[in-house]
Write an enzyme that holds these catalytic residues in place. Structure first.
Site, PDB file in Angstrom:
ATOM      1  N   ARG A  30      25.674  -9.891  40.348  1.00 31.61           N
ATOM      2  CA  ARG A  30      25.682 -10.554  41.919  1.00 31.61           C
ATOM      3  C   ARG A  30      26.188  -9.610  42.949  1.00 31.61           C
ATOM      4  O   ARG A  30      27.441  -8.709  42.750  1.00 31.61           O
ATOM      5  CB  ARG A  30      26.375 -11.771  41.843  1.00 31.61           C
ATOM      6  CG  ARG A  30      25.855 -12.831  40.933  1.00 31.61           C
ATOM      7  CD  ARG A  30      26.327 -14.268  41.268  1.00 31.61           C
ATOM      8  NE  ARG A  30      25.731 -14.876  40.305  1.00 31.61           N
ATOM      9  CZ  ARG A  30      24.646 -15.531  40.127  1.00 31.61           C
ATOM     10  NH1 ARG A  30      23.829 -15.358  41.108  1.00 31.61           N
ATOM     11  NH2 ARG A  30      24.350 -16.344  39.020  1.00 31.61           N
ATOM     12  N   ASP A  31      25.437  -9.591  43.900  1.00 33.38           N
ATOM     13  CA  ASP A  31      25.955  -8.756  45.207  1.00 33.38           C
ATOM     14  C   ASP A  31      27.338  -9.084  45.779  1.00 33.38           C
ATOM     15  O   ASP A  31      27.612 -10.278  45.769  1.00 33.38           O
ATOM     16  CB  ASP A  31      24.891  -8.803  46.279  1.00 33.38           C
ATOM     17  CG  ASP A  31      25.144  -7.667  47.398  1.00 33.38           C
ATOM     18  OD1 ASP A  31      24.338  -6.721  47.401  1.00 33.38           O
ATOM     19  OD2 ASP A  31      26.327  -7.560  48.046  1.00 33.38           O
ATOM     20  N   ILE A  32      28.149  -8.217  45.837  1.00 31.88           N
ATOM     21  CA  ILE A  32      29.647  -8.517  46.280  1.00 31.88           C
ATOM     22  C   ILE A  32      29.448  -9.217  47.805  1.00 31.88           C
ATOM     23  O   ILE A  32      30.465  -9.978  48.186  1.00 31.88           O
ATOM     24  CB  ILE A  32      30.443  -7.625  46.347  1.00 31.88           C
ATOM     25  CG1 ILE A  32      31.777  -7.796  46.107  1.00 31.88           C
ATOM     26  CG2 ILE A  32      30.262  -6.344  47.526  1.00 31.88           C
ATOM     27  CD1 ILE A  32      32.923  -6.601  45.760  1.00 31.88           C
ATOM     28  N   ASN A  86      16.113  -0.278  49.247  1.00 33.29           N
ATOM     29  CA  ASN A  86      16.240   0.344  50.593  1.00 33.29           C
ATOM     30  C   ASN A  86      16.390   2.094  50.175  1.00 33.29           C
ATOM     31  O   ASN A  86      17.175   2.290  49.218  1.00 33.29           O
ATOM     32  CB  ASN A  86      17.555   0.004  51.218  1.00 33.29           C
ATOM     33  CG  ASN A  86      17.670  -1.514  51.763  1.00 33.29           C
ATOM     34  OD1 ASN A  86      16.676  -1.705  52.192  1.00 33.29           O
ATOM     35  ND2 ASN A  86      18.597  -2.085  51.676  1.00 33.29           N
ATOM     36  N   VAL A  95      24.679   2.781  48.884  1.00 38.43           N
ATOM     37  CA  VAL A  95      25.025   3.171  47.432  1.00 38.43           C
ATOM     38  C   VAL A  95      24.001   4.016  46.883  1.00 38.43           C
ATOM     39  O   VAL A  95      23.011   3.807  46.619  1.00 38.43           O
ATOM     40  CB  VAL A  95      25.270   1.814  46.346  1.00 38.43           C
ATOM     41  CG1 VAL A  95      25.922   2.267  45.198  1.00 38.43           C
ATOM     42  CG2 VAL A  95      26.373   0.885  47.095  1.00 38.43           C
ATOM     43  N   HIS A  99      18.646   0.729  43.275  1.00 36.87           N
ATOM     44  CA  HIS A  99      18.949  -0.682  42.883  1.00 36.87           C
ATOM     45  C   HIS A  99      17.852  -1.537  43.708  1.00 36.87           C
ATOM     46  O   HIS A  99      17.314  -1.245  44.865  1.00 36.87           O
ATOM     47  CB  HIS A  99      19.975  -1.156  43.733  1.00 36.87           C
ATOM     48  CG  HIS A  99      20.638  -0.565  44.858  1.00 36.87           C
ATOM     49  ND1 HIS A  99      20.992   0.555  44.998  1.00 36.87           N
ATOM     50  CD2 HIS A  99      20.763  -1.467  45.962  1.00 36.87           C
ATOM     51  CE1 HIS A  99      21.357   0.726  46.288  1.00 36.87           C
ATOM     52  NE2 HIS A  99      21.345  -0.411  46.938  1.00 36.87           N
ATOM     53  N   HIS A 101      17.108  -5.195  45.041  1.00 35.67           N
ATOM     54  CA  HIS A 101      17.662  -6.484  45.598  1.00 35.67           C
ATOM     55  C   HIS A 101      16.786  -7.678  45.186  1.00 35.67           C
ATOM     56  O   HIS A 101      15.494  -7.772  45.494  1.00 35.67           O
ATOM     57  CB  HIS A 101      17.908  -6.438  46.873  1.00 35.67           C
ATOM     58  CG  HIS A 101      18.825  -5.336  47.601  1.00 35.67           C
ATOM     59  ND1 HIS A 101      20.026  -6.017  48.070  1.00 35.67           N
ATOM     60  CD2 HIS A 101      18.708  -4.236  47.973  1.00 35.67           C
ATOM     61  CE1 HIS A 101      20.804  -4.733  48.543  1.00 35.67           C
ATOM     62  NE2 HIS A 101      19.851  -3.564  48.422  1.00 35.67           N
TER      63      HIS A 101
HETATM   64  P1  5GP Z   1      21.879  -0.937  49.698  1.00 33.31           P
HETATM   65  O1  5GP Z   1      22.628  -1.367  51.212  1.00 33.31           O
HETATM   66  O2  5GP Z   1      22.514   0.246  49.018  1.00 33.31           O
HETATM   67  O3  5GP Z   1      20.536  -1.273  49.638  1.00 33.31           O
HETATM   68  O4  5GP Z   1      22.809  -2.140  48.699  1.00 33.31           O
HETATM   69  C1  5GP Z   1      24.131  -1.972  48.474  1.00 33.31           C
HETATM   70  C2  5GP Z   1      24.411  -3.329  48.033  1.00 33.31           C
HETATM   71  O5  5GP Z   1      25.738  -3.087  47.056  1.00 33.31           O
HETATM   72  C3  5GP Z   1      25.057  -4.072  49.151  1.00 33.31           C
HETATM   73  O6  5GP Z   1      24.197  -5.429  49.225  1.00 33.31           O
HETATM   74  C4  5GP Z   1      26.475  -4.287  48.872  1.00 33.31           C
HETATM   75  O7  5GP Z   1      26.931  -5.590  49.500  1.00 33.31           O
HETATM   76  C5  5GP Z   1      26.527  -4.350  47.515  1.00 33.31           C
HETATM   77  N1  5GP Z   1      27.805  -3.689  46.905  1.00 33.31           N
HETATM   78  C6  5GP Z   1      28.574  -2.649  47.426  1.00 33.31           C
HETATM   79  N2  5GP Z   1      29.514  -2.772  46.677  1.00 33.31           N
HETATM   80  C7  5GP Z   1      29.674  -3.593  45.840  1.00 33.31           C
HETATM   81  C8  5GP Z   1      30.445  -3.852  44.658  1.00 33.31           C
HETATM   82  O8  5GP Z   1      31.472  -3.073  44.468  1.00 33.31           O
HETATM   83  N3  5GP Z   1      30.037  -4.639  43.647  1.00 33.31           N
HETATM   84  C9  5GP Z   1      28.863  -5.432  43.961  1.00 33.31           C
HETATM   85  N4  5GP Z   1      28.752  -6.397  43.160  1.00 33.31           N
HETATM   86  N5  5GP Z   1      28.106  -5.138  44.941  1.00 33.31           N
HETATM   87  C10 5GP Z   1      28.498  -4.218  45.698  1.00 33.31           C
END
Ligand code: 5GP
Length: 113
Positions: A30-32, A86, A95, A99, A101
């Protein structure tokens, strides 16, 4: 600048996450900071920085990620969902580990922002 690869720390169990699915190729948690009632991230166990870095040898892995997303959507009881990748900071990647979503549980608008 993209942050460090914290998803690798999740794979290695160094930081906690609510894991909802795993197989020999992928892990999902799950997303944090969820942007929908259901917001799950599917990642490859293999280190791939971003979508633009995939190669022919990743074809099966990419399919496995998609299959995992479909299984997770069923598991979560979603009757509709959105999949997002993304690629690079200009598209919102924060990150540096590929990944997918998986988002559901609300209506979405189009086009996305
Ligand atoms: P991006 O913006 O790179 O497409 O998505 C990265 C996602 O990782 C974001 O939605 C963010 O909330 C999530 N995220 C960042 N750090 C952590 C973490 O430590 N744990 C979890 N579960 N999700 C994270």
């Amino acid at each position: 600048m993209m942050e460090k690869n914290i998803f690798l720390d999740i794979v290695e169990g160094k930081i906690p996450a609510e894991i909802v699915y795993q197989d020999d190729h992928c892990l999902a948690f799950r997303d944090i900071s969820p942007k929908a009632p259901t917001h799950i991230l599917v990642i490859p166990l293999k280190e791939i920085r971003t979508h633009a870095d995939v190669t022919e040898e990743d074809c099966e892995l990419l399919g496995r990620m998609q299959l995992a997303a479909a299984k997770i959507a069923k598991q979560e009881g979603l009757d509709g969902y959105r999949l997002i990748i993304n690629c690079e900071e200009s598209a919102g990647q924060t990150v540096p580990h590929l990944h997918l979503h998986v988002m559901g549980g609300r209506d979405f608008t189009w086009p996305p922002g």
